[in-house]
Scaffold this motif. Sequence first.
Motif, PDB file in Angstrom:
ATOM      1  N   SER A   1     -23.797  14.575  50.351  1.00  0.00           N
ATOM      2  CA  SER A   1     -23.370  14.057  49.052  1.00  0.00           C
ATOM      3  C   SER A   1     -23.611  15.065  47.935  1.00  0.00           C
ATOM      4  N   ASP A   2     -24.565  15.980  48.136  1.00  0.00           N
ATOM      5  CA  ASP A   2     -24.851  17.001  47.130  1.00  0.00           C
ATOM      6  C   ASP A   2     -23.873  18.177  47.204  1.00  0.00           C
ATOM      7  N   LEU A   3     -23.044  18.192  48.250  1.00  0.00           N
ATOM      8  CA  LEU A   3     -22.158  19.329  48.486  1.00  0.00           C
ATOM      9  C   LEU A   3     -20.692  19.029  48.164  1.00  0.00           C
ATOM     10  N   VAL A   4     -20.406  17.805  47.739  1.00  0.00           N
ATOM     11  CA  VAL A   4     -19.021  17.374  47.526  1.00  0.00           C
ATOM     12  C   VAL A   4     -18.264  18.290  46.573  1.00  0.00           C
ATOM     13  N   ASP A   5     -18.939  18.781  45.535  1.00  0.00           N
ATOM     14  CA  ASP A   5     -18.263  19.565  44.498  1.00  0.00           C
ATOM     15  C   ASP A   5     -18.188  21.053  44.814  1.00  0.00           C
ATOM     16  N   LEU A   6     -18.640  21.480  46.013  1.00  0.00           N
ATOM     17  CA  LEU A   6     -18.683  22.903  46.310  1.00  0.00           C
ATOM     18  C   LEU A   6     -17.438  23.455  47.005  1.00  0.00           C
ATOM     19  N   PRO A   7     -16.802  22.744  47.935  1.00  0.00           N
ATOM     20  CA  PRO A   7     -15.583  23.309  48.537  1.00  0.00           C
ATOM     21  C   PRO A   7     -14.437  23.363  47.523  1.00  0.00           C
ATOM     22  N   LEU A   8     -13.277  23.825  47.973  1.00  0.00           N
ATOM     23  CA  LEU A   8     -12.082  23.894  47.132  1.00  0.00           C
ATOM     24  C   LEU A   8     -11.789  22.533  46.515  1.00  0.00           C
ATOM     25  N   GLN A   9     -11.649  22.494  45.196  1.00  0.00           N
ATOM     26  CA  GLN A   9     -11.352  21.251  44.486  1.00  0.00           C
ATOM     27  C   GLN A   9      -9.842  21.072  44.341  1.00  0.00           C
ATOM     28  N   GLU A  10      -9.419  19.826  44.093  1.00  0.00           N
ATOM     29  CA  GLU A  10      -7.985  19.543  44.062  1.00  0.00           C
ATOM     30  C   GLU A  10      -7.272  20.340  42.972  1.00  0.00           C
ATOM     31  N   GLU A  11      -7.934  20.533  41.822  1.00  0.00           N
ATOM     32  CA  GLU A  11      -7.298  21.293  40.746  1.00  0.00           C
ATOM     33  C   GLU A  11      -7.209  22.779  41.068  1.00  0.00           C
ATOM     34  N   GLU A  12      -7.958  23.229  42.085  1.00  0.00           N
ATOM     35  CA  GLU A  12      -7.910  24.626  42.500  1.00  0.00           C
ATOM     36  C   GLU A  12      -6.919  24.850  43.640  1.00  0.00           C
ATOM     37  N   ALA A  13      -6.507  23.774  44.293  1.00  0.00           N
ATOM     38  CA  ALA A  13      -5.589  23.878  45.426  1.00  0.00           C
ATOM     39  C   ALA A  13      -4.193  24.275  44.947  1.00  0.00           C
ATOM     40  N   PRO A  14      -3.381  24.851  45.832  1.00  0.00           N
ATOM     41  CA  PRO A  14      -2.019  25.226  45.441  1.00  0.00           C
ATOM     42  C   PRO A  14      -1.223  24.036  44.929  1.00  0.00           C
ATOM     43  N   GLU A  15      -0.322  24.297  44.020  1.00  0.00           N
ATOM     44  CA  GLU A  15       0.526  23.250  43.449  1.00  0.00           C
ATOM     45  C   GLU A  15       1.310  22.554  44.551  1.00  0.00           C
TER      46      GLU A  15
END
Length: 207
Positions: free
Chosen positions: A36-50
């Motif tokens: 639960s502490d790692l949720v914000d660490l991988p690629l976020q939706e706003e960073e993903a390709p359009e």
Amino acid sequence: MAVNHAVSAAAALVLLTVPACDDGPASSVERREEASDLVDLPLQEEEAPEGLAASEEGTGPVASVRDVLPPRSALPNETPLPRPISRAFRGGYEVLYLGEEGSSGPASAASSVIRFTGENAASGFVAYLREVEVGAGRGQERVEFPTEVGDQAFGWHLEVPFGESSTVVWRRDALVLTVALGGGIGSADPERALALARRVDLRLEGS
């Protein structure tokens, strides 16, 4: 018809990059809380390709370090992961983003983060993963490409009929991170995958 084949093949390639676990559920409440502490660490939706949106499939806590290794059936002769590295696993989280069929951009993107007890275990896992993914016997399937992100970074590109995928793996302290991109030929090249990895790493560096 070729476009549909490209999307299906590319999505499958990304799912193979971060495959489903075959070791069963998490072994402790501590590991689930760690995730639960790692949720914000991988690629976020706003960073993903359009054009890509978050998918429930392939998104959630990583229950075992086996989650980011190919299934044993795919590499039956591979040396097992050393037990000290496996026991140093302290949780992880992975995300998957999918696009609509027929899109001209990437069909999918996946990202994961794994936490270990210390840098030595994380470093050992990256070295093991590199041998598994691009080591001896894999060269005909995958082409390794240079990367400049984090520590011990490496990447590989895989091309199949109508589709391709590119994956980047790197370490930051006791964390091991991956970003994988899949799509039709020309939409998931190493440069695009590396650009996504840099977005993630710059965010972590500034946090």
